[in-house]
Design an enzyme around this catalytic site. Structure first.
Site, short mmCIF file in Angstrom:
data_model
loop_
_atom_site.label_atom_id
_atom_site.label_comp_id
_atom_site.label_asym_id
_atom_site.label_seq_id
_atom_site.Cartn_x
_atom_site.Cartn_y
_atom_site.Cartn_z
N ARG A 1 0.94 -1.65 -0.09
CA ARG A 1 0.05 0.14 -0.41
C ARG A 1 1.26 0.96 -0.51
O ARG A 1 0.55 2.76 -0.84
CB ARG A 1 -0.95 -0.55 0.99
CG ARG A 1 -1.83 -1.16 0.95
CD ARG A 1 -2.96 -1.39 2.17
NE ARG A 1 -2.08 -1.57 3.65
CZ ARG A 1 -3.11 -1.74 4.40
NH1 ARG A 1 -4.03 -0.87 4.85
NH2 ARG A 1 -1.94 -1.90 5.75
N ASN B 1 -6.38 -2.71 1.98
CA ASN B 1 -6.25 -3.83 2.34
C ASN B 1 -7.36 -4.10 2.41
O ASN B 1 -8.33 -3.38 2.65
CB ASN B 1 -5.47 -4.14 3.88
CG ASN B 1 -3.70 -4.40 3.35
OD1 ASN B 1 -3.58 -4.62 2.23
ND2 ASN B 1 -3.69 -4.24 4.65
#
Length: 93
Positions: free
Chosen positions: A20, A38
């Site tokens: 990320r 996520n």
């Protein structure tokens, strides 16, 4: 041609490997807007919006990801919802 938006689901070893944070850096470097988060199933979901060539380049980069990632699939679909300002890492789903 105007900006486009694509929703991507990245599967493989993509959680716990800085995927990320890497995505935020890469998207911002390309001037894209959107978000990354996520998913409960172990995948990462990302929205990329901007010029078609920059979005395509970002999607291509997602197939590799950061060094520790092991990407097995990147599913891409058109997105027609609200596009945020800037690019952010959002809450997990």
């Amino acid at each position: 041609m105007g900006d486009i938006a694509k929703l991507c689901r990245i599967r493989g070893k993509v959680q716990g490997v800085w995927y990320r944070a890497w995505t935020v850096e890469q998207a911002e470097a390309r001037g894209l807007t959107g978000w990354v988060r996520n998913r409960a199933d172990g995948s990462v979901e990302a929205l990329f919006a901007g010029p078609p060539d920059k979005v395509a380049d970002m999607i291509a980069a997602c197939h590799q990801g950061p060094r520790a990632a092991r990407v097995v699939d990147v599913a891409v679909e058109d997105f027609a919802g609200d596009i945020p300002e800037g690019f952010a890492q959002t809450s997990d789903t």
